[in-house]
Design a protein around this motif. Sequence first.
Motif, PDB file in Angstrom:
ATOM      1  N   GLU A   1      -7.802  -8.215  -1.866  1.00 15.17           N
ATOM      2  CA  GLU A   1      -7.540  -6.890  -2.422  1.00 15.17           C
ATOM      3  C   GLU A   1      -8.820  -6.094  -2.608  1.00 15.17           C
ATOM      4  O   GLU A   1      -8.864  -4.882  -2.363  1.00 15.17           O
TER       5      GLU A   1
ATOM      6  N   ILE B   1       0.841  -1.185   0.000  1.00 13.91           N
ATOM      7  CA  ILE B   1       0.000   0.000   0.000  1.00 13.91           C
ATOM      8  C   ILE B   1       0.882   1.243   0.000  1.00 13.91           C
ATOM      9  O   ILE B   1       2.090   1.179   0.286  1.00 13.91           O
TER      10      ILE B   1
ATOM     11  N   LYS C   1      -9.509  -2.514  -0.943  1.00 12.56           N
ATOM     12  CA  LYS C   1      -9.747  -1.327  -1.763  1.00 12.56           C
ATOM     13  C   LYS C   1     -11.050  -0.629  -1.406  1.00 12.56           C
ATOM     14  O   LYS C   1     -11.194   0.575  -1.642  1.00 12.56           O
TER      15      LYS C   1
ATOM     16  N   ALA D   1      -6.202  -1.627   8.328  1.00 14.66           N
ATOM     17  CA  ALA D   1      -6.068  -2.355   7.066  1.00 14.66           C
ATOM     18  C   ALA D   1      -5.623  -3.793   7.319  1.00 14.66           C
ATOM     19  O   ALA D   1      -6.094  -4.723   6.636  1.00 14.66           O
TER      20      ALA D   1
ATOM     21  N   TYR E   1      -9.320   5.115   4.781  1.00 15.76           N
ATOM     22  CA  TYR E   1      -8.018   4.931   5.402  1.00 15.76           C
ATOM     23  C   TYR E   1      -6.962   5.896   4.878  1.00 15.76           C
ATOM     24  O   TYR E   1      -5.881   6.006   5.473  1.00 15.76           O
TER      25      TYR E   1
ATOM     26  N   ILE F   1      -5.322   5.616   1.952  1.00 20.89           N
ATOM     27  CA  ILE F   1      -4.264   4.799   1.369  1.00 20.89           C
ATOM     28  C   ILE F   1      -4.635   4.425  -0.066  1.00 20.89           C
ATOM     29  O   ILE F   1      -5.784   4.587  -0.499  1.00 20.89           O
ATOM     30  N   THR F   2      -3.651   3.923  -0.792  1.00 18.82           N
ATOM     31  CA  THR F   2      -3.856   3.359  -2.123  1.00 18.82           C
ATOM     32  C   THR F   2      -3.301   1.942  -2.116  1.00 18.82           C
ATOM     33  O   THR F   2      -2.134   1.728  -1.768  1.00 18.82           O
ATOM     34  N   VAL F   3      -4.125   0.976  -2.486  1.00 22.75           N
ATOM     35  CA  VAL F   3      -3.711  -0.428  -2.504  1.00 22.75           C
ATOM     36  C   VAL F   3      -3.047  -0.720  -3.841  1.00 22.75           C
ATOM     37  O   VAL F   3      -3.647  -0.519  -4.900  1.00 22.75           O
TER      38      VAL F   3
ATOM     39  N   SER G   1      -4.706   8.951   7.614  1.00 18.35           N
ATOM     40  CA  SER G   1      -4.237   7.638   8.011  1.00 18.35           C
ATOM     41  C   SER G   1      -3.807   7.601   9.472  1.00 18.35           C
ATOM     42  O   SER G   1      -4.125   6.664  10.205  1.00 18.35           O
TER      43      SER G   1
ATOM     44  N   LYS H   1     -11.899   0.210   1.360  1.00 18.32           N
ATOM     45  CA  LYS H   1     -11.630   1.096   2.491  1.00 18.32           C
ATOM     46  C   LYS H   1     -10.586   2.157   2.151  1.00 18.32           C
ATOM     47  O   LYS H   1     -10.129   2.866   3.053  1.00 18.32           O
ATOM     48  N   GLU H   2     -10.192   2.287   0.899  1.00 16.56           N
ATOM     49  CA  GLU H   2      -9.128   3.223   0.538  1.00 16.56           C
ATOM     50  C   GLU H   2      -9.457   4.649   0.944  1.00 16.56           C
ATOM     51  O   GLU H   2      -8.627   5.345   1.543  1.00 16.56           O
ATOM     52  N   SER H   3     -10.660   5.122   0.624  1.00 17.17           N
ATOM     53  CA  SER H   3     -11.007   6.517   0.925  1.00 17.17           C
ATOM     54  C   SER H   3     -11.085   6.774   2.424  1.00 17.17           C
ATOM     55  O   SER H   3     -10.764   7.871   2.895  1.00 17.17           O
TER      56      SER H   3
END
Length: 319
Positions: A203, A142, A207, A167, A213, A215-217, A150, A209-211
């Motif tokens: 994955e 990530i 993904k 995550a 957290y 983060i970018t997976v 984060s 939860k990206e917004s």
Amino acid sequence: MRFTQLTTVVARQQKAAVFQTVRHSHGLVVPYVHVPVTPFSNGVPAEQVRELHPIEKKWDFWTSSDAFQGQKPTLGGVTIVPHGEVWVTESGSVLSSGVHITLPFTKVRAVKNIHTISFGVVSPALKSQDGIAVNAYAVAYIKVNDPAKSALYVDPESNNFDSERAAAKVIKRALEQNVSNISVGSSGTLLDSTASDLALKVETALKAKESDYGITVEGVEIRGAFPTHLNIPDKLRALDPPLLLEHQAGHNLAADYWSTVLSPAFFFKTKYGNRKEVVTPAAVSLEWSIPSPPDFHHFNELPRQTGDAPEAKKIAAAH
């Protein structure tokens, strides 16, 4: 490509651990040394390199991130943030790499990396489709694109900070939900198609939860589903340097804690005035020469030790 990168990271960590300073205390530097090469098989350690502390057995993931380091950087006046790091304060301010003017009482919440980080999650014992108890092992890659979100994210279930920890929990939950649908072998190796399908499901869950957290997976790998008797979780945890115990130097000890150890037995300390207190030193004793329990004629009598006179030393003739 990711496996090559991970191998490079592991190799670099192992090389640096050959002589790694873990504590500075009163000018005494104590190194941590272990065998620099650890054999790997099927992407996991083939043996456990050291014994674990009971606290270490509770760890459920590893990471290359600095977000969970025990001692946070200190701020005060002029602060220099190293290249490749982003510091997030408790107030939510983000300090990028470079020089900053900060207040002396500001505290750092977390240290974030601007580069891609990897972390591995090992599931608890799960039953596979063919009835084998296994530990599934996944490695995710990530990148933190919103350091403040984060670092200040609060997990609603555990009330813990940091989205990287959350995550890892998402990956663990995804493994628990899908391992029961796969078949495993005796060595823990999975078919490429089975591992790819499981990685895609993990994955997808991450993904989603990206917004939230920040983060970018970038990808997920499934290293295997290993039978529990191989003890893969402990072997992975043992690769980290051991924890400092509470009674070791540097844990809230007095500045002169060593004086009682280094001082000869015939020295003692006194406190003057109304706090006068005599500290009795430890004396050399020959109590081992008295039988236990002692017979009646040895009461109130100092122990004695006798022995034969030493033989005369022979001096070799000079050549």
